[in-house]
Design a protein around this motif. Sequence first.
Motif, PDB file in Angstrom:
ATOM      1  N   VAL A 102       9.485   4.156   4.681  1.00  0.00           N
ATOM      2  CA  VAL A 102      10.065   2.821   4.688  1.00  0.00           C
ATOM      3  C   VAL A 102       9.217   1.856   5.516  1.00  0.00           C
ATOM      4  CG1 VAL A 102      12.099   1.516   5.446  1.00  0.00           C
ATOM      5  CG2 VAL A 102      12.381   3.688   4.291  1.00  0.00           C
ATOM      6  N   LEU A 103       8.504   2.354   6.524  1.00  0.00           N
ATOM      7  CA  LEU A 103       7.755   1.479   7.424  1.00  0.00           C
ATOM      8  C   LEU A 103       6.737   0.584   6.721  1.00  0.00           C
ATOM      9  CD1 LEU A 103       7.283   3.679  10.600  1.00  0.00           C
ATOM     10  CD2 LEU A 103       8.794   1.737  10.282  1.00  0.00           C
ATOM     11  N   PRO A 104       5.932   1.085   5.793  1.00  0.00           N
ATOM     12  CA  PRO A 104       5.004   0.172   5.102  1.00  0.00           C
ATOM     13  C   PRO A 104       5.723  -0.926   4.308  1.00  0.00           C
ATOM     14  CG  PRO A 104       4.339   2.435   4.753  1.00  0.00           C
ATOM     15  CD  PRO A 104       5.672   2.478   5.432  1.00  0.00           C
ATOM     16  N   ILE A 105       6.850  -0.580   3.695  1.00  0.00           N
ATOM     17  CA  ILE A 105       7.616  -1.583   2.940  1.00  0.00           C
ATOM     18  C   ILE A 105       8.184  -2.630   3.884  1.00  0.00           C
ATOM     19  CG2 ILE A 105       9.637  -1.921   1.466  1.00  0.00           C
ATOM     20  CD1 ILE A 105       9.118   0.988   0.458  1.00  0.00           C
ATOM     21  N   LEU A 106       8.740  -2.176   5.013  1.00  0.00           N
ATOM     22  CA  LEU A 106       9.282  -3.092   6.011  1.00  0.00           C
ATOM     23  C   LEU A 106       8.191  -4.001   6.562  1.00  0.00           C
ATOM     24  CD1 LEU A 106      11.652  -3.970   7.855  1.00  0.00           C
ATOM     25  CD2 LEU A 106      10.877  -2.212   9.444  1.00  0.00           C
ATOM     26  N   ALA A 107       7.039  -3.434   6.875  1.00  0.00           N
ATOM     27  CA  ALA A 107       5.927  -4.236   7.407  1.00  0.00           C
ATOM     28  C   ALA A 107       5.464  -5.280   6.401  1.00  0.00           C
ATOM     29  CB  ALA A 107       4.769  -3.321   7.796  1.00  0.00           C
ATOM     30  N   ARG A 109       7.337  -6.663   4.039  1.00  0.00           N
ATOM     31  CA  ARG A 109       8.384  -7.684   3.889  1.00  0.00           C
ATOM     32  C   ARG A 109       8.418  -8.665   5.048  1.00  0.00           C
ATOM     33  NH1 ARG A 109      13.583  -4.616   1.269  1.00  0.00           N
ATOM     34  NH2 ARG A 109      12.610  -4.244  -0.736  1.00  0.00           N
ATOM     35  N   ILE A 110       8.154  -8.186   6.264  1.00  0.00           N
ATOM     36  CA  ILE A 110       8.192  -9.110   7.409  1.00  0.00           C
ATOM     37  C   ILE A 110       6.833  -9.736   7.681  1.00  0.00           C
ATOM     38  CG2 ILE A 110      10.184  -8.020   8.485  1.00  0.00           C
ATOM     39  CD1 ILE A 110       8.332  -6.675  10.452  1.00  0.00           C
ATOM     40  N   GLY A 111       5.844  -9.414   6.841  1.00  0.00           N
ATOM     41  CA  GLY A 111       4.562 -10.097   6.897  1.00  0.00           C
ATOM     42  C   GLY A 111       3.567  -9.554   7.908  1.00  0.00           C
ATOM     43  N   VAL A 112       3.696  -8.315   8.296  1.00  0.00           N
ATOM     44  CA  VAL A 112       2.734  -7.729   9.234  1.00  0.00           C
ATOM     45  C   VAL A 112       2.067  -6.488   8.637  1.00  0.00           C
ATOM     46  CG1 VAL A 112       3.852  -8.620  11.319  1.00  0.00           C
ATOM     47  CG2 VAL A 112       4.561  -6.418  10.409  1.00  0.00           C
ATOM     48  N   HIS A 113       1.916  -6.466   7.314  1.00  0.00           N
ATOM     49  CA  HIS A 113       1.370  -5.277   6.663  1.00  0.00           C
ATOM     50  C   HIS A 113      -0.063  -4.976   7.074  1.00  0.00           C
ATOM     51  CE1 HIS A 113       0.559  -8.630   3.926  1.00  0.00           C
ATOM     52  NE2 HIS A 113      -0.534  -7.969   3.578  1.00  0.00           N
ATOM     53  N   GLU A 114      -0.821  -5.983   7.492  1.00  0.00           N
ATOM     54  CA  GLU A 114      -2.183  -5.701   7.949  1.00  0.00           C
ATOM     55  C   GLU A 114      -2.200  -5.132   9.361  1.00  0.00           C
ATOM     56  OE1 GLU A 114      -1.044  -9.825   8.923  1.00  0.00           O
ATOM     57  OE2 GLU A 114      -1.275  -8.859   6.980  1.00  0.00           O
ATOM     58  N   LYS A 115      -1.080  -5.174  10.049  1.00  0.00           N
ATOM     59  CA  LYS A 115      -0.975  -4.655  11.420  1.00  0.00           C
ATOM     60  C   LYS A 115      -0.101  -3.402  11.483  1.00  0.00           C
ATOM     61  CE  LYS A 115      -2.858  -8.462  13.115  1.00  0.00           C
ATOM     62  NZ  LYS A 115      -4.241  -8.536  13.423  1.00  0.00           N
ATOM     63  N   ILE A 116       0.005  -2.637  10.389  1.00  0.00           N
ATOM     64  CA  ILE A 116       0.868  -1.460  10.338  1.00  0.00           C
ATOM     65  C   ILE A 116       0.454  -0.407  11.363  1.00  0.00           C
ATOM     66  CG2 ILE A 116      -0.409  -0.288   8.508  1.00  0.00           C
ATOM     67  CD1 ILE A 116       3.366  -0.303   8.697  1.00  0.00           C
ATOM     68  N   VAL A 117      -0.841  -0.320  11.642  1.00  0.00           N
ATOM     69  CA  VAL A 117      -1.317   0.640  12.645  1.00  0.00           C
ATOM     70  C   VAL A 117      -0.747   0.295  14.013  1.00  0.00           C
ATOM     71  CG1 VAL A 117      -3.370   1.531  13.817  1.00  0.00           C
ATOM     72  CG2 VAL A 117      -3.402   1.171  11.353  1.00  0.00           C
ATOM     73  N   TYR A 118      -0.694  -0.987  14.333  1.00  0.00           N
ATOM     74  CA  TYR A 118      -0.123  -1.395  15.627  1.00  0.00           C
ATOM     75  C   TYR A 118       1.368  -1.076  15.692  1.00  0.00           C
ATOM     76  CZ  TYR A 118      -4.518  -3.899  16.182  1.00  0.00           C
ATOM     77  OH  TYR A 118      -5.843  -4.222  16.272  1.00  0.00           O
ATOM     78  N   LEU A 119       2.057  -1.241  14.586  1.00  0.00           N
ATOM     79  CA  LEU A 119       3.482  -0.918  14.537  1.00  0.00           C
ATOM     80  C   LEU A 119       3.708   0.575  14.800  1.00  0.00           C
ATOM     81  CD1 LEU A 119       6.417  -1.795  13.882  1.00  0.00           C
ATOM     82  CD2 LEU A 119       5.897  -1.317  11.491  1.00  0.00           C
TER      83      LEU A 119
END
Length: 141
Positions: A102-107, A109-119
């Motif tokens: 779910v995390l990539p989808i959530l990232a 949707r909230i507009g931080v998909h390029e920062k998924i590693v930081y999440l």
Amino acid sequence: MMPIEILLLLVIGFSGGIAVGAGFVAFLTVLGIIPRLTQLTRTKKYIRFYEVAIILGSMISAWLSLRDHTLEIPSFSLIILGLFFGVFVGMLAAALTEVLNVLPILAKRIGVHEKIVYLLMAIVFGKMIGSLFHWLFYVYL
């Protein structure tokens, strides 16, 4: 204790309980843990039992955590309890594995998909620091 200290302690305790309860409910509802668990185990007809078990388990464990009780139970029953606890931890780990999808989808949707590693690193370091704080400071106080 002064009345203002008692009032402040009540507000802080209630706020902490609300925050933890909201997080737990969000974990179960938003991520769909119960429906996914019933789907995987093919026990959809028992969904009410899952809900009642979670509510009763939360209430009883919250009540027991406020008390200083010791259970006097036979040693052989620890095997059964250990089995139930192991099943619970295993199913929780499986549910968390599903949540990681779910995390990539959530990232996104909230507009931080390029920062998924930081999440992901924030989650990992947060768990690590919290665990170290618990074992190094809280346990010895």
